[in-house]
Design an enzyme around this catalytic site. Structure first.
Site, PDB file in Angstrom:
ATOM      1  N   GLU B  94       0.806  -1.227   0.000  1.00 56.49           N
ATOM      2  CA  GLU B  94       0.000   0.000   0.000  1.00 56.49           C
ATOM      3  C   GLU B  94       0.843   1.283   0.000  1.00 56.49           C
ATOM      4  O   GLU B  94       0.364   2.329   0.442  1.00 56.49           O
ATOM      5  CB  GLU B  94      -0.924   0.016   1.223  1.00 56.49           C
ATOM      6  CG  GLU B  94      -1.991  -1.068   1.227  1.00 56.49           C
ATOM      7  CD  GLU B  94      -2.993  -0.821   2.340  1.00 56.49           C
ATOM      8  OE1 GLU B  94      -4.180  -0.652   2.039  1.00 56.49           O
ATOM      9  OE2 GLU B  94      -2.583  -0.797   3.524  1.00 56.49           O
ATOM     10  N   HIS B 113      -0.276   5.237   7.992  1.00 56.66           N
ATOM     11  CA  HIS B 113      -1.518   4.540   7.677  1.00 56.66           C
ATOM     12  C   HIS B 113      -1.701   3.419   8.698  1.00 56.66           C
ATOM     13  O   HIS B 113      -0.769   2.658   8.953  1.00 56.66           O
ATOM     14  CB  HIS B 113      -1.457   3.960   6.266  1.00 56.66           C
ATOM     15  CG  HIS B 113      -2.574   2.995   5.976  1.00 56.66           C
ATOM     16  ND1 HIS B 113      -3.901   3.357   6.047  1.00 56.66           N
ATOM     17  CD2 HIS B 113      -2.560   1.673   5.656  1.00 56.66           C
ATOM     18  CE1 HIS B 113      -4.653   2.300   5.769  1.00 56.66           C
ATOM     19  NE2 HIS B 113      -3.870   1.264   5.539  1.00 56.66           N
ATOM     20  N   HIS B 115      -4.753   0.890  11.301  1.00 61.23           N
ATOM     21  CA  HIS B 115      -6.097   0.375  11.584  1.00 61.23           C
ATOM     22  C   HIS B 115      -6.236   0.237  13.092  1.00 61.23           C
ATOM     23  O   HIS B 115      -6.502  -0.845  13.610  1.00 61.23           O
ATOM     24  CB  HIS B 115      -6.316  -0.982  10.922  1.00 61.23           C
ATOM     25  CG  HIS B 115      -5.536  -1.183   9.663  1.00 61.23           C
ATOM     26  ND1 HIS B 115      -4.331  -1.838   9.626  1.00 61.23           N
ATOM     27  CD2 HIS B 115      -5.778  -0.779   8.402  1.00 61.23           C
ATOM     28  CE1 HIS B 115      -3.874  -1.841   8.386  1.00 61.23           C
ATOM     29  NE2 HIS B 115      -4.720  -1.214   7.621  1.00 61.23           N
ATOM     30  N   HIS B 183     -11.867  -0.074   6.763  1.00 63.19           N
ATOM     31  CA  HIS B 183     -10.435  -0.282   6.573  1.00 63.19           C
ATOM     32  C   HIS B 183      -9.598   0.323   7.705  1.00 63.19           C
ATOM     33  O   HIS B 183      -8.943  -0.404   8.434  1.00 63.19           O
ATOM     34  CB  HIS B 183     -10.031   0.304   5.205  1.00 63.19           C
ATOM     35  CG  HIS B 183      -8.590   0.095   4.854  1.00 63.19           C
ATOM     36  ND1 HIS B 183      -8.121   0.026   3.576  1.00 63.19           N
ATOM     37  CD2 HIS B 183      -7.501  -0.056   5.633  1.00 63.19           C
ATOM     38  CE1 HIS B 183      -6.813  -0.170   3.579  1.00 63.19           C
ATOM     39  NE2 HIS B 183      -6.427  -0.221   4.811  1.00 63.19           N
TER      40      HIS B 183
END
Lengths: 286, 286, 286, 286
Positions: B94, B113, B115, B183
């Site tokens: 990613e 980034h 989660h 996500h």
């Protein structure tokens, strides 16, 4: 053996005649670390005590997260929150919280300002925290709210001006805890150990109350129960047991503070005594 | 002593003249590990910085969980998310998230980034995260949502194509955080430390907001408070204190990264300097 | 370097030519401990793999909590859940879960039965777990329920009779997870690593779904997203990264298993090889 | 190997012929620490056993948090909760809970009083805890409530008077657990290990029930399931496995208790035996 062990816990074992102020400063460092270790304080937040020899002074760490405060970090402040000696590094910007409360409340000997996760839902919604279990009686019958916005409009919410500190002290009134809207809480105690205990059990009480409210209606203590149970934590047995417990947990986790090496914030007489014994300790520390 | 200690924390103590890029890469490894250690990132998620000497490049680890990223894992990428040199192992699939945001936002110097468990209820329901306490002001007044499905239909939800990265960057707009439906989240900062701080306090804010909503109506900061409080984390005192706090916690937990041994991603000039000092370090590392 | 490091993680460093079955058994012990360490399994619960050389056998620890399973604890079972050799100690009473699923599902190579806190609210209420984030896609589109009471009336809820195991396997059907009412869950995988990953992310997904439902309506993945995202965890990059992550966390926490010393459950050929290298290892272990 | 390992776990390895009472006292110290380590008890709370040689006596630590109780802290009490010998330090103020329950219930061999976070929402709201998963069957079909206020009016909620202890014992009746309003819980067992297991799984059951109630209606075990599943924890396999699990976790965390050095609470015969072996141990302990 407990009492002896506990006494030993906040002494540096090698010193034979530690002066009183050194002991007190080391206990303040331990209290800082206990509150950091038990989930009350994270990177921000601070803990002070009124100077034992001079009610017009207080002791507070320089700008450092409480979990890592060392005796050497402790500074001495006037009640105007001015450092008595030029500080070697940065200072907490919100120290007026401490100075203004010590001015307004001669019975208060220790102050803690924090943003514990457990109390935040209450500080954010304006719902009241009430004592819901016996040990939670330590927080008192009423916890008032203070909203910096009401008097000072839009700010960064930090309590940095003397008048902001005074306003907060007024909101605290004669209570033991004040919740600060969209910010956190400030807790006071008649001793450092009472403060530590009250700060920790405020969090447990808030957590129990929140989770209880998910399945029913939390039933607060009866008024007389609050008064009677509120005294549990300062009874000798309980106070000794909790202090030993939190101290041993802190030590087991590897966060016990180093001993004091310098005489920074101590008053004249004790400073001399510290200097002498300090030399030996300096070596051990490295 | 704090400032000195903190400076020391992200240096390798033995080297006398560390080159700048080596220091920056080691700080990036530390930031990766802090975010892994403080509960923001688990096995997945990644953290990058824009190359300090070339705004058209960025630095990002090869495929490895951030808690275990070492300086040697850091690779150099073009803004097209192509490795400048053939990578020795697998890469994050990613990485276009980073490249496309650096292209779209010249003010952004660092990207994360993740989660994080705390933000997932919001990413899953589409409920907005709003700043509910002063330190949470760092997330900004508005956190937009992005749903990969809207533009790309049914995918595995990984952001792997340049156009997916560009779409995400558009949704981010001029904000500091974007929530990705089903996500996670992507956070940006004007510096690595601002990014780390914002990423962590985004989680705390989300957790407080969720739990507050269980007992009442969370009251967000007033608009002016968001702006003013949003700047707290980048003030010297706060930034120094949090970085020291998270670094010392990381070190105490035994997760401090090893120092750099090779000159992989550095540019020509600094590569030479690194190589020399790198030799000695290589031995120490084994 | 990651791939090499990861390969090393589940080898005993000293052995030069480890036989395949020893490696597999050590990996099974690691998988047991990872699931114990990552909060999926506590004192109870168990993890098995189908025997790599004989699809009519499976490997499962003797009665011991997974966090402490050692390679020497691993026993070999027939699909009737009878030990191939007389077991040295106690056995799991619920091992028919494994045998009956291996019989019913030739594609299944690994089975885990657990009572993870995260899934219990669903097992207790009968509410369905649905994939709510990309990595959660690994649990599949549908998780059926099984209630032992429906077919067997009032029992102690342990799955100990072959017909109970068969009934559970029927309820599982072609899915990857089955929830057991008032009991827990059983998860299957096409490989040990897929099983570990699915078991862990089932828990995260359940936790996210529960907390999301407190603030709104959780939005499940679109059907095609489940299929596509469900394959993420078995892609090389993701599988390597998560296994390294959970392994290094296990090792850092001090729970890495000792190496194998005996040839207990291995088949004839590999047994010989193990015995030889086992001698040396026995000493190291003490 | 498990059974042997487990037996070893609560023996001091050096002694060849430990007397029975020393072993029992060391197991009581371990039980105290397990309950402190597994989140049942914090600073407050206590665990006792009925004296194995004299049903009219019980063994209980002096005033110390259970996580840090040592065999040397264990005192011997009459059922009137008077220490058999003058205690060397402070005593738990609530020890009548133990004495009065041992008087009322000849089948009870062990008692634990605690304020576990998991049960507090129920103690605060008066909502009933019911068994919602098989292992939770250990708590029994009914958990009665007791409110000190009903009979004694406003107190500090501590159970310190014999009549308060008797009232609590009456409320407990023939059950295994009693919830104390705005205070906590008291749990009893037919053996120390049953008590430990029941105390821990009461917490898990309460936590599962609370979280289940957030997404639906928790479905309790069927009546016959409670009886049958309630016996799981005392079956040899389960009892061995859980005790090993909690013991090894305690040991791994560094909280294993030191061995006994003195003969304080032991009866005449065993006292002599202990004294001898105690001498050597005293040195090792320092």
């Amino acid at each position: 053996m407990p009492p002896k062990a506990v006494r030993k816990l906040h002494q540096h074992e090698e010193t034979t005649v530690p002066d009183r102020i050194t002991e007190i400063i080391e206990e303040l460092a331990i209290a800082n670390r206990i509150l950091g270790h038990e989930g009350v304080i994270d990177a921000f937040g601070h803990v002070s005590i009124r100077h034992p020899d001079d009610p017009k002074r207080y002791l507070l760490s320089g700008s450092r997260s409480p979990l890592f405060v060392e005796p050497d970090d402790i500074l001495e402040y006037t009640l105007e929150s001015e450092p008595v000696k030029p500080p070697p590094g940065q200072q907490y910007s919100e120290r007026v919280i401490h100075g203004e409360i010590y001015k307004a409340r001669s019975d208060v000997m220790a102050v803690c300002h924090h943003h514990a996760p457990a109390v935040m839902p209450f500080a954010i919604t304006g719902k009241s925290i009430v004592p819901v279990f016996h040990v939670g009686g330590a927080i008192g019958a009423e916890i008032p709210f203070w909203d910096q916005y009401d008097e000072f409009g839009e700010t960064n919410l930090l309590v940095v001006k003397p008048e902001e500190g005074r306003s907060l002290a007024r909101a605290l009134g004669g209570n033991s805890v004040v919740l600060m809207k969209r910010h956190g809480a400030t807790v006071v105690g008649a001793s450092l150990r009472e403060l530590v205990s009250r700060s920790i059990y405020l969090c447990w009480n808030a957590d129990y109350q929140l989770r209880a409210s998910l399945i029913g209606t939390p039933q607060p203590l009866h008024p007389g129960e609050i008064t009677l149970a509120g005294a549990i934590n300062v009874k000798t047995t309980a106070a000794t047991r909790t202090w030993e417990y939190w101290s041993l947990r802190l030590r087991a986790a590897g966060f016990w503070p180093p001993v004091r090496t310098k005489a920074k914030p101590a008053r004249a007489k004790s400073r001399a005594a510290t200097k002498k014994s300090g030399a030996g300790k300096k070596k051990r520390r490295r």
